[in-house]
Design an enzyme around this catalytic site. Structure first.
Site, mmCIF file in Angstrom:
data_model
loop_
_atom_site.group_PDB
_atom_site.id
_atom_site.type_symbol
_atom_site.label_atom_id
_atom_site.label_comp_id
_atom_site.label_asym_id
_atom_site.label_seq_id
_atom_site.Cartn_x
_atom_site.Cartn_y
_atom_site.Cartn_z
ATOM 1 N N SER A 15 0.828 -1.204 0.000
ATOM 2 C CA SER A 15 0.000 0.000 0.000
ATOM 3 C C SER A 15 0.869 1.262 0.000
ATOM 4 O O SER A 15 1.841 1.364 0.749
ATOM 5 C CB SER A 15 -0.903 0.012 1.231
ATOM 6 O OG SER A 15 -1.554 1.268 1.327
ATOM 7 N N ARG A 16 0.484 2.230 -0.845
ATOM 8 C CA ARG A 16 1.190 3.523 -0.876
ATOM 9 C C ARG A 16 0.577 4.507 0.120
ATOM 10 O O ARG A 16 1.101 5.608 0.304
ATOM 11 C CB ARG A 16 1.117 4.128 -2.278
ATOM 12 C CG ARG A 16 2.306 3.833 -3.135
ATOM 13 C CD ARG A 16 2.064 2.635 -3.987
ATOM 14 N NE ARG A 16 3.253 2.214 -4.706
ATOM 15 C CZ ARG A 16 3.248 1.194 -5.552
ATOM 16 N NH1 ARG A 16 2.149 0.501 -5.759
ATOM 17 N NH2 ARG A 16 4.360 0.828 -6.158
ATOM 18 N N LYS A 66 -13.041 -4.190 1.231
ATOM 19 C CA LYS A 66 -13.884 -3.036 0.889
ATOM 20 C C LYS A 66 -15.384 -3.327 0.905
ATOM 21 O O LYS A 66 -16.187 -2.425 1.067
ATOM 22 C CB LYS A 66 -13.501 -2.480 -0.484
ATOM 23 C CG LYS A 66 -12.190 -1.707 -0.492
ATOM 24 C CD LYS A 66 -11.978 -1.119 -1.876
ATOM 25 C CE LYS A 66 -10.750 -0.267 -1.951
ATOM 26 N NZ LYS A 66 -10.739 0.550 -3.182
ATOM 27 N N ASP A 102 -13.281 7.422 -3.506
ATOM 28 C CA ASP A 102 -12.700 7.204 -4.837
ATOM 29 C C ASP A 102 -13.282 8.152 -5.887
ATOM 30 O O ASP A 102 -12.588 8.589 -6.798
ATOM 31 C CB ASP A 102 -12.911 5.752 -5.296
ATOM 32 C CG ASP A 102 -11.967 4.793 -4.595
ATOM 33 O OD1 ASP A 102 -10.886 5.252 -4.145
ATOM 34 O OD2 ASP A 102 -12.297 3.601 -4.488
ATOM 35 N N GLY A 128 -15.197 -0.487 -19.013
ATOM 36 C CA GLY A 128 -15.196 -1.343 -17.832
ATOM 37 C C GLY A 128 -16.409 -1.110 -16.968
ATOM 38 O O GLY A 128 -17.045 -0.041 -17.030
ATOM 39 N N GLY A 131 -15.728 -2.348 -9.934
ATOM 40 C CA GLY A 131 -15.833 -1.452 -8.783
ATOM 41 C C GLY A 131 -15.350 -0.042 -9.089
ATOM 42 O O GLY A 131 -15.984 0.941 -8.694
ATOM 43 N N ARG A 152 -16.433 -5.628 -21.557
ATOM 44 C CA ARG A 152 -16.181 -6.897 -22.253
ATOM 45 C C ARG A 152 -17.388 -7.821 -22.116
ATOM 46 O O ARG A 152 -17.878 -8.386 -23.080
ATOM 47 C CB ARG A 152 -14.915 -7.539 -21.647
ATOM 48 C CG ARG A 152 -14.532 -8.864 -22.249
ATOM 49 C CD ARG A 152 -13.248 -9.362 -21.637
ATOM 50 N NE ARG A 152 -13.340 -9.504 -20.170
ATOM 51 C CZ ARG A 152 -12.348 -9.908 -19.403
ATOM 52 N NH1 ARG A 152 -11.174 -10.186 -19.927
ATOM 53 N NH2 ARG A 152 -12.522 -10.026 -18.103
ATOM 54 N N GLY A 240 -3.235 7.932 -13.984
ATOM 55 C CA GLY A 240 -4.051 7.471 -12.863
ATOM 56 C C GLY A 240 -3.481 7.699 -11.474
ATOM 57 O O GLY A 240 -4.183 7.516 -10.472
HETATM 58 P P1 ATR Z 1 -12.220 -3.239 -10.048
HETATM 59 O O1 ATR Z 1 -13.036 -3.395 -8.802
HETATM 60 O O2 ATR Z 1 -10.789 -2.889 -9.815
HETATM 61 O O3 ATR Z 1 -12.843 -2.339 -11.063
HETATM 62 P P2 ATR Z 1 -13.284 -5.680 -11.172
HETATM 63 O O4 ATR Z 1 -14.513 -5.462 -10.421
HETATM 64 O O5 ATR Z 1 -12.691 -7.033 -11.224
HETATM 65 O O6 ATR Z 1 -12.119 -4.720 -10.672
HETATM 66 O O7 ATR Z 1 -13.544 -5.144 -12.661
HETATM 67 C C1 ATR Z 1 -12.655 -5.324 -13.636
HETATM 68 C C2 ATR Z 1 -13.172 -4.664 -14.917
HETATM 69 O O8 ATR Z 1 -12.137 -4.777 -15.877
HETATM 70 C C3 ATR Z 1 -14.383 -5.359 -15.518
HETATM 71 O O9 ATR Z 1 -15.139 -4.423 -16.230
HETATM 72 C C4 ATR Z 1 -13.726 -6.360 -16.482
HETATM 73 O O10 ATR Z 1 -14.543 -6.768 -17.533
HETATM 74 P P3 ATR Z 1 -15.526 -8.041 -17.365
HETATM 75 O O11 ATR Z 1 -16.759 -7.545 -16.659
HETATM 76 O O12 ATR Z 1 -15.790 -8.487 -18.753
HETATM 77 O O13 ATR Z 1 -14.766 -9.075 -16.575
HETATM 78 C C5 ATR Z 1 -12.595 -5.513 -16.993
HETATM 79 N N1 ATR Z 1 -11.482 -6.283 -17.545
HETATM 80 C C6 ATR Z 1 -10.548 -6.977 -16.859
HETATM 81 N N2 ATR Z 1 -9.654 -7.530 -17.711
HETATM 82 C C7 ATR Z 1 -10.025 -7.168 -18.968
HETATM 83 C C8 ATR Z 1 -9.510 -7.413 -20.283
HETATM 84 N N3 ATR Z 1 -8.412 -8.138 -20.469
HETATM 85 N N4 ATR Z 1 -10.158 -6.867 -21.320
HETATM 86 C C9 ATR Z 1 -11.255 -6.116 -21.153
HETATM 87 N N5 ATR Z 1 -11.802 -5.848 -19.944
HETATM 88 C C10 ATR Z 1 -11.193 -6.369 -18.865
#
Ligand code: ATR
Length: 276
Positions: A15-16, A66, A102, A128, A131, A152, A240
């Site tokens: 953790s940073r 979380k 966030d 995406g 979360g 995706r 980011g």
């Molecule tokens: P976080 O809470 O950090 O956002 P998460 O809930 O696991 O992490 O969400 C990851 C997001 O990244 C999702 O939208 C995921 O798409 P899916 O719903 O299809 O799984 C997306 N994601 C992760 N790897 C990916 C990849 N290689 N290409 C495209 N989308 C990706």
């Protein structure tokens, strides 16, 4: 009396947050501490009892806690509920309050690094639906910015649409990335794509309009392939790392009573740890 704060996670070594808050504590000469505490999931209830004793003013919550802390907090605000995650705890009169900063981190980063970014913005393309996307949707809706969300997996996008739509909200899959990108004044990657050399293979940044702003929540590497391609195309980019720094501001203010500033010095200190 020393004011104490913490970050809990499992594991927690990377953790940073201790570096961020430690830098501010020193800068503002505050008699305070901020420590990383490894708390295993089974030990969370006991840790909350410790919190209620008043030992800490509050702290941060990171992976994997979380969501689990919802059930343990005495109160959680609506915002954290909408986002579905608590990342900040504030202890007052023996009660633990949970919130999520966030979305403020996202807004603070763009406000600081892309002046006027939300003025007249016709649409934001969010890549995406996890979360991080949820926090960013709250942020965009707080500024009344229409959203095109592509994921995706279509079903996850549908779920978000039912919660955040229907006004100013359209969804699709990544197959439509180039068509959607041409309509957006802001592009935000909220997925982990960009880490470990991964990229959106079918995305042609050439379709983006001049003046479009591109930002990424991935900060390892700081210049993701998406940001590199956008910058090479002459577009504005914001990395980011600023979101990480800005999400820490409200917590520090709540615990230590001073609203801290995200300075180049702070950024440089955190950036120096990213290569390792
Ligand atoms: P976080 O809470 O950090 O956002 P998460 O809930 O696991 O992490 O969400 C990851 C997001 O990244 C999702 O939208 C995921 O798409 P899916 O719903 O299809 O799984 C997306 N994601 C992760 N790897 C990916 C990849 N290689 N290409 C495209 N989308 C990706």
């Amino acid at each position: 009396m020393t004011i104490k704060a913490f970050v809990i996670g499992h594991p927690i070594a990377h953790s940073r947050s201790p570096l961020i808050h430690g830098t501010w504590l020193a800068e503002y000469g505050i008699d305070g501490s901020y420590e990383a505490i490894d708390v295993a999931p089974t030990d969370l209830p006991a840790f909350f009892e410790r919190l209620r004793s008043g030992e800490f003013a509050g702290g941060n919550v990171t992976i994997p806690h979380k969501e689990a802390v919802f059930a343990l907090c005495d109160s959680v605000d609506d915002l954290a509920r909408t986002i579905g995650a608590v990342n900040t705890l504030v202890v007052k009169d023996g009660k633990v309050h949970g919130t999520n900063t966030d979305y403020l981190g996202f807004l603070g980063n763009l406000d600081a690094n892309a002046l006027g970014w939300s003025e007249g913005l016709d649409a934001a393309l969010v890549l995406g639906a996890g979360g991080a996307a949820r926090a960013i949707l709250v942020a965009l809706q707080s500024r009344n910015i229409p959203v095109i969300l592509l994921n995706r997996t279509r079903a996850t996008a549908d779920r978000l649409a039912s919660e955040f739509g229907p006004d100013g909200f359209s969804i699709g899959t990544l197959d439509e990335i180039n068509e959607a990108a041409a309509l957006a004044g802001l592009v935000i990657n909220t997925t982990s794509v960009g880490m470990h050399g991964t990229r959106f293979e079918q995305f042609d940044v050439g379709v983006l309009r001049a003046g479009t702003l591109v930002t990424d929540i991935v900060y390892t590497p700081l210049q993701t392939p998406l940001l590199e391609a956008a910058a090479a195309h002459g577009l504005r980019t914001v990395d980011g790392l600023g979101m990480l720094l800005h999400q820490a501001v409200p917590g520090f203010e709540a615990w230590f009573g001073i609203r801290p500033e995200v300075t180049p010095h702070l950024r440089a200190r955190v950036e120096a740890t990213l290569e390792s």
